[in-house]
Motif scaffolding. Structure first.
Motif, mmCIF file in Angstrom:
data_model
loop_
_atom_site.group_PDB
_atom_site.id
_atom_site.type_symbol
_atom_site.label_atom_id
_atom_site.label_comp_id
_atom_site.label_asym_id
_atom_site.label_seq_id
_atom_site.Cartn_x
_atom_site.Cartn_y
_atom_site.Cartn_z
ATOM 1 N N ARG A 28 1.486 -5.800 1.468
ATOM 2 C CA ARG A 28 2.912 -5.881 1.170
ATOM 3 C C ARG A 28 3.124 -6.060 -0.329
ATOM 4 O O ARG A 28 2.254 -6.557 -1.040
ATOM 5 C CB ARG A 28 3.550 -7.059 1.908
ATOM 6 C CG ARG A 28 3.515 -6.930 3.413
ATOM 7 C CD ARG A 28 4.257 -8.098 4.033
ATOM 8 N NE ARG A 28 4.230 -8.047 5.481
ATOM 9 C CZ ARG A 28 4.821 -8.945 6.253
ATOM 10 N NH1 ARG A 28 5.477 -9.952 5.706
ATOM 11 N NH2 ARG A 28 4.761 -8.846 7.564
ATOM 12 N N ASP A 29 4.299 -5.664 -0.764
ATOM 13 C CA ASP A 29 4.631 -5.875 -2.171
ATOM 14 C C ASP A 29 4.867 -7.362 -2.420
ATOM 15 O O ASP A 29 5.500 -8.047 -1.619
ATOM 16 C CB ASP A 29 5.905 -5.101 -2.543
ATOM 17 C CG ASP A 29 5.676 -3.602 -2.499
ATOM 18 O OD1 ASP A 29 4.528 -3.182 -2.724
ATOM 19 O OD2 ASP A 29 6.641 -2.873 -2.216
ATOM 20 N N PHE A 30 4.367 -7.858 -3.510
ATOM 21 C CA PHE A 30 4.607 -9.245 -3.884
ATOM 22 C C PHE A 30 4.439 -9.363 -5.392
ATOM 23 O O PHE A 30 3.907 -8.474 -6.048
ATOM 24 C CB PHE A 30 3.653 -10.188 -3.157
ATOM 25 C CG PHE A 30 2.214 -10.062 -3.602
ATOM 26 C CD1 PHE A 30 1.683 -10.921 -4.548
ATOM 27 C CD2 PHE A 30 1.395 -9.072 -3.076
ATOM 28 C CE1 PHE A 30 0.369 -10.802 -4.953
ATOM 29 C CE2 PHE A 30 0.077 -8.950 -3.483
ATOM 30 C CZ PHE A 30 -0.439 -9.818 -4.426
ATOM 31 N N ASN A 31 4.912 -10.455 -5.916
ATOM 32 C CA ASN A 31 4.779 -10.714 -7.343
ATOM 33 C C ASN A 31 3.407 -11.343 -7.589
ATOM 34 O O ASN A 31 3.180 -12.499 -7.234
ATOM 35 C CB ASN A 31 5.890 -11.665 -7.805
ATOM 36 C CG ASN A 31 5.891 -11.845 -9.314
ATOM 37 O OD1 ASN A 31 4.852 -11.770 -9.960
ATOM 38 N ND2 ASN A 31 7.068 -12.085 -9.866
ATOM 39 N N ASN A 167 -9.148 -18.961 -12.925
ATOM 40 C CA ASN A 167 -8.242 -18.024 -13.593
ATOM 41 C C ASN A 167 -7.953 -16.867 -12.649
ATOM 42 O O ASN A 167 -8.760 -16.537 -11.780
ATOM 43 C CB ASN A 167 -8.875 -17.475 -14.882
ATOM 44 C CG ASN A 167 -9.138 -18.570 -15.901
ATOM 45 O OD1 ASN A 167 -8.246 -19.300 -16.293
ATOM 46 N ND2 ASN A 167 -10.388 -18.684 -16.322
ATOM 47 N N PHE A 168 -6.791 -16.248 -12.814
ATOM 48 C CA PHE A 168 -6.511 -15.039 -12.046
ATOM 49 C C PHE A 168 -6.132 -13.905 -12.998
ATOM 50 O O PHE A 168 -5.548 -14.118 -14.054
ATOM 51 C CB PHE A 168 -5.423 -15.271 -10.990
ATOM 52 C CG PHE A 168 -4.090 -15.694 -11.527
ATOM 53 C CD1 PHE A 168 -3.137 -14.746 -11.895
ATOM 54 C CD2 PHE A 168 -3.763 -17.035 -11.652
ATOM 55 C CE1 PHE A 168 -1.903 -15.129 -12.380
ATOM 56 C CE2 PHE A 168 -2.526 -17.426 -12.131
ATOM 57 C CZ PHE A 168 -1.593 -16.470 -12.500
ATOM 58 N N ILE A 169 -6.526 -12.699 -12.600
ATOM 59 C CA ILE A 169 -6.306 -11.500 -13.413
ATOM 60 C C ILE A 169 -5.492 -10.509 -12.593
ATOM 61 O O ILE A 169 -5.843 -10.198 -11.449
ATOM 62 C CB ILE A 169 -7.648 -10.863 -13.824
ATOM 63 C CG1 ILE A 169 -8.517 -11.902 -14.555
ATOM 64 C CG2 ILE A 169 -7.420 -9.634 -14.702
ATOM 65 C CD1 ILE A 169 -9.968 -11.508 -14.654
ATOM 66 N N ILE A 170 -4.415 -10.010 -13.170
ATOM 67 C CA ILE A 170 -3.544 -9.063 -12.471
ATOM 68 C C ILE A 170 -3.793 -7.654 -13.010
ATOM 69 O O ILE A 170 -3.656 -7.422 -14.211
ATOM 70 C CB ILE A 170 -2.064 -9.438 -12.666
ATOM 71 C CG1 ILE A 170 -1.811 -10.868 -12.171
ATOM 72 C CG2 ILE A 170 -1.156 -8.446 -11.948
ATOM 73 C CD1 ILE A 170 -0.437 -11.392 -12.513
ATOM 74 N N ASN A 178 -0.580 -1.350 -1.069
ATOM 75 C CA ASN A 178 -1.130 -2.701 -1.139
ATOM 76 C C ASN A 178 -1.186 -3.161 -2.587
ATOM 77 O O ASN A 178 -1.207 -2.354 -3.503
ATOM 78 C CB ASN A 178 -2.519 -2.768 -0.493
ATOM 79 C CG ASN A 178 -3.510 -1.864 -1.192
ATOM 80 O OD1 ASN A 178 -3.921 -2.127 -2.312
ATOM 81 N ND2 ASN A 178 -3.899 -0.783 -0.517
ATOM 82 N N SER A 179 -1.171 -4.460 -2.769
ATOM 83 C CA SER A 179 -1.249 -5.064 -4.091
ATOM 84 C C SER A 179 -2.474 -5.962 -4.140
ATOM 85 O O SER A 179 -2.973 -6.414 -3.111
ATOM 86 C CB SER A 179 0.015 -5.874 -4.382
ATOM 87 O OG SER A 179 1.151 -5.027 -4.375
ATOM 88 N N SER A 180 -2.957 -6.236 -5.330
ATOM 89 C CA SER A 180 -4.169 -7.040 -5.440
ATOM 90 C C SER A 180 -4.176 -7.837 -6.737
ATOM 91 O O SER A 180 -3.428 -7.553 -7.674
ATOM 92 C CB SER A 180 -5.412 -6.148 -5.372
ATOM 93 O OG SER A 180 -5.434 -5.261 -6.476
ATOM 94 N N LEU A 181 -5.031 -8.849 -6.758
ATOM 95 C CA LEU A 181 -5.306 -9.591 -7.983
ATOM 96 C C LEU A 181 -6.741 -10.093 -7.912
ATOM 97 O O LEU A 181 -7.345 -10.158 -6.842
ATOM 98 C CB LEU A 181 -4.308 -10.735 -8.194
ATOM 99 C CG LEU A 181 -4.231 -11.862 -7.168
ATOM 100 C CD1 LEU A 181 -5.248 -12.949 -7.449
ATOM 101 C CD2 LEU A 181 -2.839 -12.472 -7.176
#
Length: 207
Positions: A28-31, A167-170, A178-181
């Protein structure tokens, strides 16, 4: 919104630190900025662990005619022992202990320390110590022996979180479906349990 997939892309060890790189995907789309921040906050929360809640120390002088153990308090200093009693207790508090039986809430154990054996070199059936190289004290004489009576309790006292850095990387572009990080962590423990449980919690909760 529930996460669909958490995969491990890389894991390595450097100077006793554990490095992991994860990829988190959802259909799903998310920020990504919002969800990455929530994941980070969840993982850096301190978690209750297992610790020594009570310690009684006794010393035996083998040359003594009595052959009896004498109780030590925080103000007692023994010439044949390098550390003061309060320093020994602090070293005991640094031990990373786990109760093997999940249903067991507390355990009392008795340990004997000598000049030849001033570390916890044993893995007991009911407890597991992950940092066995933690020195408890330095006994200078073969004639001195220390007996430790320890009460170990689960989910009491100090809190411990093995994760030191997160840490997270976008990615610049995400797929339409689909979205991922990417999530990278550095831990100071030797097991994956705490990190796995935290990620599992994130997977199952609505965020």
């Amino acid at each position: 919104m529930k996460l669909l997939k958490i995969s491990i892309l890389r894991q390595s060890t450097f100077k006793n630190k554990k490095y992991n790189l994860f990829k988190i995907k959802t259909n799903r789309d998310f920020n990504p900025l919002v969800i990455g921040t929530k994941i980070r906050r969840n993982l850096i929360k301190e978690t209750k662990g297992t610790k020594i809640t009570q310690a009684s120390l006794f010393v035996l002088n083998k040359k003594s005619k009595e052959k009896l153990y004498h109780s030590l308090n925080e103000f007692t200093n023994i010439e044949e022992i390098s550390e003061k009693t309060n320093e020994i207790i602090k070293n005991l508090e640094r031990l990373k202990i786990k109760l093997v039986n999940k249903n067991l809430k507390k355990k009392i154990i008795c340990i004997t320390l000598t000049k030849e054996n001033s570390f916890f070199k044993e893995i007991y059936k009911t407890i597991k110590i992950s940092n066995l190289n933690q020195k408890i004290c330095t006994i200078k004489s073969h004639n001195v022996e220390i007996k430790l009576l320890l009460k170990i309790e689960k989910e009491k006292g100090i809190k411990f979180n093995p994760i030191e850095t997160i840490n997270f990387i976008i990615p610049k572009k995400n797929n339409e479906n689909n979205s991922s990080l990417f999530l990278e962590t550095i831990r100071n423990d030797q097991t994956f349990t705490e990190l796995y449980q935290s990620l599992k919690l994130i997977y199952n909760q609505q965020i």
